[in-house]
Design a protein around this motif. Structure first.
Motif, PDB file in Angstrom:
ATOM      1  N   VAL A 136       0.840  -1.181   0.000  1.00 45.80           N
ATOM      2  CA  VAL A 136       0.000   0.000   0.000  1.00 45.80           C
ATOM      3  C   VAL A 136       0.874   1.229   0.000  1.00 45.80           C
ATOM      4  N   GLU A 137       0.622   2.093  -0.945  1.00 46.47           N
ATOM      5  CA  GLU A 137       1.404   3.316  -1.023  1.00 46.47           C
ATOM      6  C   GLU A 137       0.661   4.439  -0.278  1.00 46.47           C
ATOM      7  N   THR A 138       1.422   5.111   0.517  1.00 44.33           N
ATOM      8  CA  THR A 138       0.822   6.232   1.281  1.00 44.33           C
ATOM      9  C   THR A 138       1.522   7.506   0.884  1.00 44.33           C
ATOM     10  N   VAL A 139       0.774   8.580   0.949  1.00 46.52           N
ATOM     11  CA  VAL A 139       1.317   9.899   0.628  1.00 46.52           C
ATOM     12  C   VAL A 139       1.546  10.605   1.955  1.00 46.52           C
ATOM     13  N   ASP A 140       2.769  11.068   2.141  1.00 49.16           N
ATOM     14  CA  ASP A 140       3.085  11.792   3.371  1.00 49.16           C
ATOM     15  C   ASP A 140       2.649  13.234   3.220  1.00 49.16           C
ATOM     16  N   ASP A 141       1.770  13.682   4.114  1.00 48.89           N
ATOM     17  CA  ASP A 141       1.276  15.047   4.079  1.00 48.89           C
ATOM     18  C   ASP A 141       2.243  16.032   4.721  1.00 48.89           C
ATOM     19  N   GLU A 142       3.245  15.546   5.410  1.00 46.83           N
ATOM     20  CA  GLU A 142       4.157  16.412   6.145  1.00 46.83           C
ATOM     21  C   GLU A 142       5.216  17.040   5.244  1.00 46.83           C
ATOM     22  N   GLU A 143       5.314  16.661   4.029  1.00 53.42           N
ATOM     23  CA  GLU A 143       6.370  17.166   3.162  1.00 53.42           C
ATOM     24  C   GLU A 143       6.146  18.579   2.763  1.00 53.42           C
TER      25      GLU A 143
END
Length: 134
Positions: free
Chosen positions: A127-134
């Motif tokens: 599962v690919e997740t997108v990091d919102d902290e970037e």
């Protein structure tokens, strides 16, 4: 013509008849390939003259037997040990060399197309997740 050093005389084999000559143990491979005392062998292939008596172990001393080693056993063991050490060193150090893959990893949308391909939920790809902290 090279001078021929006679082979050391062996003790007499008790299984040979009393009238058979005590032939020295000499490998045919070490004989002069061009000829014997007369300058030419009667049998060039086996390096033998006509009427020459055979040694009791002629099959082990003929030209067709395994080659006579030219390297002393200690030296051959040393070279073999170095070769084994090189193979072991190669096997030990190769895993430490990490090369970056020239290809990009394959990624599919929608959790690796699990629902589109009809796969089970347990067998889905990472599962690919997108990091919102970037």
């Amino acid at each position: 013509m090279a001078s021929h050093v006679p082979a050391p005389v062996e003790p007499r084999d008790p299984q040979l008849g009393p009238d058979y000559p005590n032939v020295p143990r000499e490998y045919a491979q070490t004989r002069n390939p061009l000829g014997g005392e007369s300058g030419r062998w009667w049998d060039m292939q086996n390096r033998r003259n006509f009427g020459e008596p055979l040694h009791a172990e002629d099959e082990a001393l003929s030209v067709w037997s395994p080659d006579v080693p030219h390297v002393p056993p200690q030296r051959a063991l040393f070279h073999f040990s170095i070769a084994c050490l090189c193979f072991v060193a190669y096997g030990v150090f190769v895993p430490f060399i990490q090369v970056e893959s020239p290809a990009a990893p394959r990624s599919y949308p929608y959790d690796g197309l699990v629902t589109e391909l009809g796969g089970l939920e347990e067998n889905k790809a990472r599962v690919e997740t997108v990091d919102d902290e970037e």
